[in-house]
Structure formats: structure tokens, C-alpha cells
Design an enzyme around this catalytic site. Structure first.
Site, PDB file in Angstrom:
ATOM      1  N   LYS A 298       0.791  -1.241   0.000  1.00  0.00           N
ATOM      2  CA  LYS A 298       0.000   0.000   0.000  1.00  0.00           C
ATOM      3  C   LYS A 298       0.822   1.290   0.000  1.00  0.00           C
ATOM      4  O   LYS A 298       0.318   2.355   0.347  1.00  0.00           O
ATOM      5  CB  LYS A 298      -1.014   0.039   1.156  1.00  0.00           C
ATOM      6  CG  LYS A 298      -1.831  -1.213   1.358  1.00  0.00           C
ATOM      7  CD  LYS A 298      -2.342  -1.804   0.075  1.00  0.00           C
ATOM      8  CE  LYS A 298      -3.417  -0.961  -0.585  1.00  0.00           C
ATOM      9  NZ  LYS A 298      -3.776  -1.560  -1.916  1.00  0.00           N
TER      10      LYS A 298
ATOM     11  N   HIS B 215       6.903  -7.386  -2.254  1.00  0.00           N
ATOM     12  CA  HIS B 215       6.699  -6.723  -0.963  1.00  0.00           C
ATOM     13  C   HIS B 215       7.629  -7.296   0.104  1.00  0.00           C
ATOM     14  O   HIS B 215       7.527  -6.945   1.272  1.00  0.00           O
ATOM     15  CB  HIS B 215       5.252  -6.901  -0.481  1.00  0.00           C
ATOM     16  CG  HIS B 215       4.233  -6.148  -1.262  1.00  0.00           C
ATOM     17  ND1 HIS B 215       4.413  -4.851  -1.683  1.00  0.00           N
ATOM     18  CD2 HIS B 215       2.989  -6.499  -1.692  1.00  0.00           C
ATOM     19  CE1 HIS B 215       3.326  -4.448  -2.344  1.00  0.00           C
ATOM     20  NE2 HIS B 215       2.459  -5.437  -2.364  1.00  0.00           N
TER      21      HIS B 215
ATOM     22  N   SER C  81      -4.370   2.951   4.477  1.00  0.00           N
ATOM     23  CA  SER C  81      -4.582   2.281   3.200  1.00  0.00           C
ATOM     24  C   SER C  81      -4.601   0.756   3.367  1.00  0.00           C
ATOM     25  O   SER C  81      -5.435   0.055   2.770  1.00  0.00           O
ATOM     26  CB  SER C  81      -3.480   2.700   2.216  1.00  0.00           C
ATOM     27  OG  SER C  81      -3.722   2.174   0.943  1.00  0.00           O
TER      28      SER C  81
HETATM   29  P1  A3P Z   1      -5.189   4.760  -0.736  1.00  0.00           P
HETATM   30  O1  A3P Z   1      -5.748   3.522  -0.136  1.00  0.00           O
HETATM   31  O2  A3P Z   1      -4.685   5.708   0.307  1.00  0.00           O
HETATM   32  O3  A3P Z   1      -6.104   5.423  -1.697  1.00  0.00           O
HETATM   33  P2  A3P Z   1      -0.327  -0.228  -3.648  1.00  0.00           P
HETATM   34  O4  A3P Z   1      -0.361  -0.090  -5.112  1.00  0.00           O
HETATM   35  O5  A3P Z   1       1.049  -0.304  -3.079  1.00  0.00           O
HETATM   36  O6  A3P Z   1      -1.227  -1.312  -3.181  1.00  0.00           O
HETATM   37  O7  A3P Z   1      -0.870   1.142  -3.024  1.00  0.00           O
HETATM   38  C1  A3P Z   1      -2.223   1.502  -3.173  1.00  0.00           C
HETATM   39  C2  A3P Z   1      -2.385   2.935  -2.712  1.00  0.00           C
HETATM   40  O8  A3P Z   1      -1.815   3.808  -3.717  1.00  0.00           O
HETATM   41  C3  A3P Z   1      -3.849   3.340  -2.590  1.00  0.00           C
HETATM   42  O9  A3P Z   1      -3.874   4.353  -1.571  1.00  0.00           O
HETATM   43  C4  A3P Z   1      -4.112   3.908  -3.978  1.00  0.00           C
HETATM   44  O10 A3P Z   1      -5.234   4.748  -4.067  1.00  0.00           O
HETATM   45  C5  A3P Z   1      -2.816   4.683  -4.192  1.00  0.00           C
HETATM   46  N1  A3P Z   1      -2.599   4.988  -5.614  1.00  0.00           N
HETATM   47  C6  A3P Z   1      -2.529   4.134  -6.643  1.00  0.00           C
HETATM   48  N2  A3P Z   1      -2.361   4.791  -7.794  1.00  0.00           N
HETATM   49  C7  A3P Z   1      -2.321   6.110  -7.479  1.00  0.00           C
HETATM   50  C8  A3P Z   1      -2.177   7.307  -8.243  1.00  0.00           C
HETATM   51  N3  A3P Z   1      -2.065   7.259  -9.566  1.00  0.00           N
HETATM   52  N4  A3P Z   1      -2.171   8.487  -7.586  1.00  0.00           N
HETATM   53  C9  A3P Z   1      -2.298   8.529  -6.230  1.00  0.00           C
HETATM   54  N5  A3P Z   1      -2.433   7.426  -5.460  1.00  0.00           N
HETATM   55  C10 A3P Z   1      -2.445   6.230  -6.077  1.00  0.00           C
END
Ligand code: A3P
Length: 296
Positions: A48, A110, A140
Site C-alpha cells: 500500500k 513486498h 490504506s
Molecule cells: P489509498 O488507499 O490511500 O487510496 P499499492 O499499489 O502499493 O497497493 O498502493 C495503493 C495505494 O496507492 C492506494 O492508496 C491507492 O489509491 C494509491 N494509488 C494508486 N495509484 C495512485 C495514483 N495514480 N495516484 C495517487 N495514489 C495512487
């Protein structure tokens, strides 16, 4: 399938000193023997922290020109295999990585740094590590555990909050993860350590830094397209980037592209929790060279 998985939420167990779920350890032997190639790029993150965002940036930088049709047909999790993912009926990240047709191979993990297969270090592969401030990362992760049926049960927010501070999360403690990778950078120079907050503040600037690390120089046109393609709203509505095609996530509970903000923790932490958190944080994060921003 999804119903069955709802009943079988995996439990965390101790794996070489790190809390893990079995889906990410079942293929351990094969993963440890993974044969990295010198031009492989490893995208490493605590869950996340912005994995998908950076995966998509790299995928577009390398392949949006030459393999345009894959943008419309192959989900990001198949373009950038999740190395340790091993879920019957859904897939094996290692197999996917072994058979990737594109060069360079972009591979996601991860794992805490000590779990990474040694061939990545031996081949001196480039590694992009993405870190996100602990408070937003926690929030998140909480929503993710709620909506993802192959993750451990999230439970109540207050107990999740405590568990996060105790490091009892899948892939272990956030504190150990960000510090472990930060320390690795001292002895292994081919790591680009970047921050979610910087990416949110100025995506173009961070893409420039990435490109200079990767040794690539995209045209202004390509760069513009990447910057716009990876904006939160564009990725959220992009079926190939928003995880809507994966069966184990319940978007009625929470979408994968949830908010994408810096500072959403303020909507979750109580004033008392914030005090407890900050005090504990100061004890755990002793290295003054590793600094996070909880707001921008
Ligand atoms: P939130 O839950 O705070 O919205 P991962 O890809 O490591 O699983 O992380 C997911 C997090 O990154 C989520 O956060 C998601 O919304 C955010 N995220 C993914 N793409 C994004 C983007 N283009 N801009 C901003 N946040 C992004």
C-alpha cells in the site's frame, strides 16, 4: 470462488521472524532460486505504499510506445508480476516472471529486504523502492485488508492501529521494512529510494528522477503521456490499472484506487491515537537520515 475465500481468510504466522500469510511463502524455495537477469528492474514496497502507481509509471515509460496494444488488454498485475504471489486458481508470480516476453522485466515484491532472492543482488539489478508515510500507509492497508479476501481479517480500526504499531502485519513491520531497505542502500548503490508523498507533490519531477536512475530519456511527448496516464483519476477508471478484473477484491467494501491522497490518516486517527502513535514512532525511527512527510 470468492465466497469460499471469504470463509478462508488466511492467518498470519511467523516466517523467519516476519509475520506472513501462506500465499506469499508457499512458493518460497522456487522464489529463492529465481534467476534474475542484469536488466531486470525490481519494484519493492511495503504493501500500500504506491506499488501500482510506480509499476504503471515504469510500464508506460518502457512499453507505451512499442507495445501500445498491451495497454488495453493486459492488467498491470500481469505486466508486472508479483514475485511471491502464489494463489491456486489465480496465478503464480514466479511463473509469470519467468515467462515475461518483454525486456526489461519489471518485477514487484513486498518482501522485506532480507527475503529478496540473491540473484537480484548478484546481477546488480536496478531496484526502485517506494516508501509511504506510516500513517497513510496504515490507513490504506486497513481498507485493503477489509476488501481483499485473501488478506487477513482487518478487524476493528482500533485493533488494526495497535497491530500496525506492533508490526503484526503481512510482510511484517512497516518500521523494519522501510529501515531495512534504507540500510541496504548504504551497501548496494543500485537502489532508487522514493516517496509516495514526493510523487503526489510533483509527479513529473519524480518521473525525471526515475528516468535518470534508469538511464532512459523519454521524449517530452512520451513523458507528458505518462504523467497524464498515471494521474489518480485516470488510473482509477482504467480497467487495466485499477484491479477491477481480479476476483478476490470486493469493491463494494472499498475500491483498490481508494483516495490516493497524502493526509487521509487525519480522517481516521483520533487525537489520542495520534499522540500514542507519534510517541511510539519516535522510539522506533531513530535514523535521522530517513524522514517522512505526513502531509504535503
Ligand atoms: P489509498 O488507499 O490511500 O487510496 P499499492 O499499489 O502499493 O497497493 O498502493 C495503493 C495505494 O496507492 C492506494 O492508496 C491507492 O489509491 C494509491 N494509488 C494508486 N495509484 C495512485 C495514483 N495514480 N495516484 C495517487 N495514489 C495512487
Amino acid at each position: 470462488e470468492t465466497e469460499k475465500m471469504k470463509e478462508s481468510r488466511p492467518e498470519l504466522f511467523d516466517f523467519h521472524g516476519v509475520p506472513m500469510i501462506h500465499y506469499f511463502t508457499d512458493n518460497w524455495e522456487n522464489i529463492q532460486n529465481f534467476e534474475a537477469r542484469p536488466d531486470d528492474i525490481l519494484i519493492a514496497t511495503y504493501p500500500k505504499a504506491g506499488t501500482t502507481w510506480v509499476s504503471y509509471i515504469l510500464d508506460l515509460l518502457y512499453f507505451s510506445q512499442t507495445f501500445a496494444d498491451r495497454q488495453a488488454s493486459i492488467p498491470i498485475y500481469n505486466r508486472v508480476p508479483f514475485l511471491e504471489f502464489e494463489v491456486p486458481g489465480i496465478g503464480s508470480g514466479k511463473d509469470l516472471a519467468d515467462h515475461l516476453p518483454t525486456t526489461p522485466r519489471l518485477i514487484k515484491t513486498h518482501y522485506p529486504v532480507q527475503f529478496v532472492p540473491k540473484s537480484f543482488w548478484e546481477q546488480n539489478c536496478r531496484v526502485v523502492y517506494v516508501a509511504r508515510n506510516a500513517k497513510d500507509n496504515m490507513v490504506s492497508y486497513y481498507h485493503f485488508d477489509k476488501m481483499n479476501m485473501i488478506q487477513p481479517e482487518a478487524g476493528e480500526w482500533s485493533s488494526f492501529f495497535q497491530r500496525f504499531m506492533d508490526g503484526k502485519m503481512g510482510f511484517g513491520s512497516w518500521y523494519d521494512h522501510v529501515n531495512g531497505w534504507w540500510k541496504k542502500k548504504q551497501t548496494y548503490s543500485n537502489i532508487h529510494y522514493m516517496y509516495f508523498e514526493d510523487l503526489a507533490e510533483d509527479t513529473g519531477r519524480e518521473i525525471d528522477k526515475l528516468c535518470s536512475f534508469l538511464g532512459i530519456s523519454p521524449s517530452a511527448d512520451v513523458k507528458d503521456k505518462v504523467v497524464s496516464g498515471v494521474q489518480f483519476d485516470n488510473m482509477k477508471k482504467n480497467k487495466m490499472a485499477n484491479y477491477s478484473t481480479i476476483p478476490v477484491m470486493d469493491f463494494k467494501i472499498s475500491p483498490f484506487m481508494r483516495k490516493g491522497k497524502v493526509g487521509d490518516w487525519k480522517n481516521h486517527f483520533t487525537v489520542a491515537q495520534n499522540q500514542v502513535f507519534d510517541e511510539d514512532y519516535r522510539k522506533k525511527m531513530k535514523d535521522p537520515t530517513l524522514q517522512f512527510r505526513n502531509e504535503i
